[in-house]
Design an enzyme around this catalytic site. Structure first.
Site, PDB file in Angstrom:
ATOM      1  N   GLY A  39      44.780  44.140  46.629  1.00  0.00           N
ATOM      2  CA  GLY A  39      45.950  44.623  45.837  1.00  0.00           C
ATOM      3  C   GLY A  39      45.731  44.197  43.960  1.00  0.00           C
ATOM      4  O   GLY A  39      44.855  44.035  44.223  1.00  0.00           O
ATOM      5  N   GLY A  60      46.485  42.513  41.894  1.00  0.00           N
ATOM      6  CA  GLY A  60      46.483  41.125  42.082  1.00  0.00           C
ATOM      7  C   GLY A  60      47.078  40.875  40.100  1.00  0.00           C
ATOM      8  O   GLY A  60      48.020  39.304  40.470  1.00  0.00           O
ATOM      9  N   ARG A  61      46.799  41.743  39.676  1.00  0.00           N
ATOM     10  CA  ARG A  61      46.593  41.130  38.115  1.00  0.00           C
ATOM     11  C   ARG A  61      47.138  42.327  36.700  1.00  0.00           C
ATOM     12  O   ARG A  61      47.445  42.451  35.741  1.00  0.00           O
ATOM     13  CB  ARG A  61      46.414  40.361  37.214  1.00  0.00           C
ATOM     14  CG  ARG A  61      44.261  40.947  37.565  1.00  0.00           C
ATOM     15  CD  ARG A  61      43.988  40.236  36.369  1.00  0.00           C
ATOM     16  NE  ARG A  61      41.796  40.383  36.771  1.00  0.00           N
ATOM     17  CZ  ARG A  61      41.668  39.635  36.564  1.00  0.00           C
ATOM     18  NH1 ARG A  61      41.403  38.478  35.287  1.00  0.00           N
ATOM     19  NH2 ARG A  61      40.569  40.616  35.855  1.00  0.00           N
ATOM     20  N   LYS A  73      46.939  45.318  32.591  1.00  0.00           N
ATOM     21  CA  LYS A  73      45.804  44.512  33.008  1.00  0.00           C
ATOM     22  C   LYS A  73      45.606  42.905  32.508  1.00  0.00           C
ATOM     23  O   LYS A  73      46.171  42.214  31.655  1.00  0.00           O
ATOM     24  CB  LYS A  73      44.681  44.659  32.671  1.00  0.00           C
ATOM     25  CG  LYS A  73      43.634  43.907  34.132  1.00  0.00           C
ATOM     26  CD  LYS A  73      42.580  44.933  33.820  1.00  0.00           C
ATOM     27  CE  LYS A  73      41.181  43.015  34.995  1.00  0.00           C
ATOM     28  NZ  LYS A  73      39.897  44.271  35.808  1.00  0.00           N
ATOM     29  N   ASP A  97      46.431  33.963  39.148  1.00  0.00           N
ATOM     30  CA  ASP A  97      47.229  33.712  38.520  1.00  0.00           C
ATOM     31  C   ASP A  97      47.550  34.689  37.679  1.00  0.00           C
ATOM     32  O   ASP A  97      49.338  34.986  36.778  1.00  0.00           O
ATOM     33  CB  ASP A  97      46.913  32.908  37.105  1.00  0.00           C
ATOM     34  CG  ASP A  97      45.791  33.328  35.965  1.00  0.00           C
ATOM     35  OD1 ASP A  97      45.311  34.073  36.944  1.00  0.00           O
ATOM     36  OD2 ASP A  97      45.456  32.213  35.247  1.00  0.00           O
ATOM     37  N   ASP A 155      36.923  48.790  46.310  1.00  0.00           N
ATOM     38  CA  ASP A 155      37.984  48.770  45.178  1.00  0.00           C
ATOM     39  C   ASP A 155      37.647  48.842  44.084  1.00  0.00           C
ATOM     40  O   ASP A 155      38.549  48.725  43.555  1.00  0.00           O
ATOM     41  CB  ASP A 155      38.784  47.079  46.020  1.00  0.00           C
ATOM     42  CG  ASP A 155      37.865  46.021  45.841  1.00  0.00           C
ATOM     43  OD1 ASP A 155      37.050  46.134  46.513  1.00  0.00           O
ATOM     44  OD2 ASP A 155      38.388  45.572  44.335  1.00  0.00           O
ATOM     45  N   ASP A 213      37.332  48.966  36.254  1.00  0.00           N
ATOM     46  CA  ASP A 213      37.392  47.817  36.486  1.00  0.00           C
ATOM     47  C   ASP A 213      36.134  47.363  35.980  1.00  0.00           C
ATOM     48  O   ASP A 213      35.009  46.521  36.329  1.00  0.00           O
ATOM     49  CB  ASP A 213      37.256  47.280  37.825  1.00  0.00           C
ATOM     50  CG  ASP A 213      38.786  47.306  38.761  1.00  0.00           C
ATOM     51  OD1 ASP A 213      39.988  47.544  38.502  1.00  0.00           O
ATOM     52  OD2 ASP A 213      38.981  46.793  39.727  1.00  0.00           O
TER      53      ASP A 213
HETATM   54  P1  AMP Z   1      37.373  41.998  40.835  1.00  0.00           P
HETATM   55  O1  AMP Z   1      36.574  41.507  41.124  1.00  0.00           O
HETATM   56  O2  AMP Z   1      38.464  42.163  39.457  1.00  0.00           O
HETATM   57  O3  AMP Z   1      37.520  44.037  41.139  1.00  0.00           O
HETATM   58  O4  AMP Z   1      39.061  41.522  41.580  1.00  0.00           O
HETATM   59  C1  AMP Z   1      39.262  41.290  42.944  1.00  0.00           C
HETATM   60  C2  AMP Z   1      41.020  41.325  43.387  1.00  0.00           C
HETATM   61  O5  AMP Z   1      41.032  40.161  42.972  1.00  0.00           O
HETATM   62  C3  AMP Z   1      42.150  42.405  43.171  1.00  0.00           C
HETATM   63  O6  AMP Z   1      42.504  42.192  44.054  1.00  0.00           O
HETATM   64  C4  AMP Z   1      42.420  41.795  41.817  1.00  0.00           C
HETATM   65  O7  AMP Z   1      43.660  41.738  41.484  1.00  0.00           O
HETATM   66  C5  AMP Z   1      42.659  40.460  42.261  1.00  0.00           C
HETATM   67  N1  AMP Z   1      42.322  39.536  41.139  1.00  0.00           N
HETATM   68  C6  AMP Z   1      41.315  39.472  40.203  1.00  0.00           C
HETATM   69  N2  AMP Z   1      41.755  38.293  39.380  1.00  0.00           N
HETATM   70  C7  AMP Z   1      42.630  37.888  39.559  1.00  0.00           C
HETATM   71  C8  AMP Z   1      43.574  37.472  38.588  1.00  0.00           C
HETATM   72  N3  AMP Z   1      43.436  36.305  38.032  1.00  0.00           N
HETATM   73  N4  AMP Z   1      44.890  37.315  39.362  1.00  0.00           N
HETATM   74  C9  AMP Z   1      44.721  37.312  40.256  1.00  0.00           C
HETATM   75  N5  AMP Z   1      44.626  37.875  41.251  1.00  0.00           N
HETATM   76  C10 AMP Z   1      43.014  38.816  40.778  1.00  0.00           C
HETATM   77 MG    MG Z   2      39.082  45.659  41.183  1.00  0.00          MG
END
Ligand code: AMP
Ligand code: MG
Length: 547
Positions: free
Chosen positions: A119, A121-122, A142, A154, A289, A299
């Site tokens: 989901g 997350g940020r 973002k 966070d 994702d 991303d």
């Molecule tokens: P990514 O590898 O950047 O595509 O992120 C994978 C997952 O981790 C996704 O669900 C992001 O929303 C979550 N995520 C990455 N960094 C953060 C963060 N600093 N705070 C909250 N969720 C994060």
């Molecule tokens: Mg991602």
């Protein structure tokens, strides 16, 4: 390829309005089931496409960068002051009428393993702007703070990764490659704690927020999550929404249109990845994702650009041991991801053999597009026979035998003479235009120089058999082979300067990357190969996922 200038003329900058005066729609949230809970704490969310969540305000937002080009598309003017009301919106400190912010619920396969619910997350979506031609654009912040999908993290983003996402989104667009866009980059005035090297030494870094913009941020993983939970109803609702909103040409949802949609997503993904291969872009984290349902690059994390040609190269240090997401694996990973997506659509495709047909579309489209693009890179009308296959195979061998810059080699190949003067030229004279592509040009072994010259003579013979005029060939090569790509070391230099308070390189890169196929002689230095000092410096070649 898209021609951004055509779009820009539809909305002259003079008619642009302040962001605060832009009307916003809420079609996504209006049409799809919401998480009934509005409490912002990490949790599993079921039978919902998103959760309501507002951005967490930041202390001292300031506009650091703005994409004039995307602003023109949206009809939005650059905020007049770096701390205006529009900047507060772009930092998540203020909402506008019509905005109903949310975080999307999705899952995904990470590095080949099912990871369950992930989901946004940020990332928090604010609402949908509609441009003059009726195109819907979701604005998403973002780094806007925690959401129900933040798990233990966070919800924030550091400046360095935000600069990289901002610049690369726009650079990819101007390369003619489908991508999410970036409207603004705002610093938050708040520190973010990150362990950049994953070595137990977290440091405080400046925080930032990018306003990302795309018709939709839905990923393959949105569908996978519902499928994994056996929630066929929400899966179907999301599929129907996406087809009706973003693929209306396929007709109303039906067994036929589901299969056609899967094939179309496969086709777009194939074209996307073929273009990545053309320009030497390595995404770095091709988890399901991180693959867009619209076939956009999405991303931007530990991505990179091939510098010395090496099919096994990955920019992501987390991927260094397995190299799952290295340059040469990308087409295969695209297929693997679409296979997961196809199986997730099982309940919709079961009555047809839609999955296999769609995957065949992927294979055939990738093969055809890749060959077209490689032909264009070589300046040929098409790759034709065994001679051409051999020519290409030998070229890849040569590029790998001594460190040769992917971007510079193809750009300079257009300068190798193919007229009569080539016949009398010595080997040294023939390879001269390509010397700049070699990482150690002075150390080029005579044997390699001779091989390269021999290859060039075969290439010249082939070019002469091609039906097209030299000027057509030259133009085709210039359009297929960018002069400027956002090399990691350039982005890192811009980051270092910005962290020191100087945004000028960031602005220069944004401007130069708007015209990556133009010569721009004043910016020759930005087209050079990666300098030696950058080879092992963090962020300048490979980098970690920490962002
Ligand atoms: P990514 O590898 O950047 O595509 O992120 C994978 C997952 O981790 C996704 O669900 C992001 O929303 C979550 N995520 C990455 N960094 C953060 C963060 N600093 N705070 C909250 N969720 C994060
Ligand atoms: Mg991602």
């Amino acid at each position: 390829m898209t021609d951004p200038t055509i779009v820009n003329h539809l909305t002259p900058a003079s008619h642009a309005v302040d962001l605060c005066d832009l009307p916003f729609d809420d079609h996504f949230v209006r049409s799809l089931p919401a998480d009934p809970s509005t409490v912002n704490h990490p949790r599993q969310v079921h039978e919902s496409c998103y959760s309501w969540v507002e951005p967490t305000p930041v202390r001292a937002p300031r506009l650091l960068a703005w994409s004039e080009d995307l602003g023109n598309v949206l009809g939005v003017a650059r905020p007049v002051a770096p701390t205006s009301a529009a900047v507060e919106v772009l930092a998540g400190n203020r909402l506008l009428p019509g905005m109903r912010p949310f975080a999307a619920c999705y899952g995904g396969h990470q590095f080949g393993q099912w990871a369950g619910q992930l989901g946004d997350g940020r990332a928090i979506s604010l609402g949908e702007a509609i441009d003059r031609v009726g195109q819907r654009w979701e604005l998403q912040l973002k780094g806007a703070g925690p959401t129900p999908y933040s798990r233990r993290a966070d919800g924030r983003a550091v400046l360095r990764s935000s600069v990289r996402e901002f610049l690369c989104s726009e650079a990819m667009h101007h390369l003619g490659i489908p991508t999410t866009r970036a409207l603004s980059l705002v610093t938050t005035g708040e520190p973010v704690l990150r362990d950049m090297f994953y070595d137990g030494n977290p440091q405080q870094e400046p925080g930032a927020i990018v306003c990302r913009v795309a018709p939709s941020f839905v990923r393959l993983g949105n569908f996978e999550l519902f499928a994994a939970r056996g929630d066929a109803e929400t899966l179907r609702r999301l599929a129907d929404y996406i087809i009706e909103t973003h693929f209306p040409e396929l007709g109303p949802p039906s067994l036929e249109s589901y299969a056609a949609w899967f094939a179309e997503v496969s086709r777009r993904t194939a074209i996307l990845i073929a273009h990545w291969m053309r320009v030497g872009f390595v995404h770095g984290v091709m988890n399901t994702d991180n693959l867009s349902i619209l076939g956009l690059t999405i991303d931007y994390g530990p991505y990179g650009w091939l510098e010395p040609y090496d099919p096994g190269w990955t920019p992501n240090t987390t991927d260094a041991s397995g190299r799952r997401y290295c340059y040469a694996n990308q087409p295969q990973i695209g297929l693997w991801n679409l296979t997961r997506f196809g199986h997730a659509l099982g309940p919709l495709l079961a009555a047809t053999d839609g999955v296999e047909q769609g995957l065949d579309v992927y294979r055939a489209t990738f093969e055809r597009t890749y060959r077209e693009l490689m032909a264009a890179k070589l300046g040929l009308a098409a790759l034709e026979d065994a001679y051409d296959e051999q020519l290409l195979a030998e070229l890849f061998e040569l590029l790998q035998a001594v460190e040769t810059d992917w971007t510079i080699f193809f750009r300079k190949l257009a300068d190798v003479p193919v007229d009569g003067s080539a016949d009398a030229a010595s080997d040294a004279a023939l390879i001269e235009p390509l010397r700049a592509a070699h990482y150690a040009p002075d150390a080029l072994a005579p044997r390699h120089a001779a091989r390269l010259a021999a290859w060039l003579r075969s290439y010249i013979a082939r070019v002469r058999r091609d039906p097209d005029e030299p000027a057509v060939r030259h133009a085709r090569m210039r359009q297929a082979n960018p002069k400027f790509v956002l090399r990691n070391y350039l982005a890192q230099q811009a980051i270092d300067a910005v962290e020191g308070g100087d945004p000028s390189l960031l602005e220069t890169l944004l401007a130069v990357m708007r015209h990556p196929y133009a010569e721009q002689p004043a910016h020759e230095a930005l087209a050079e190969k990666r300098p030696e000092w950058a080879r092992h410096k963090p962020g300048c070649s490979a980098l970690s996922c920490s962002s």
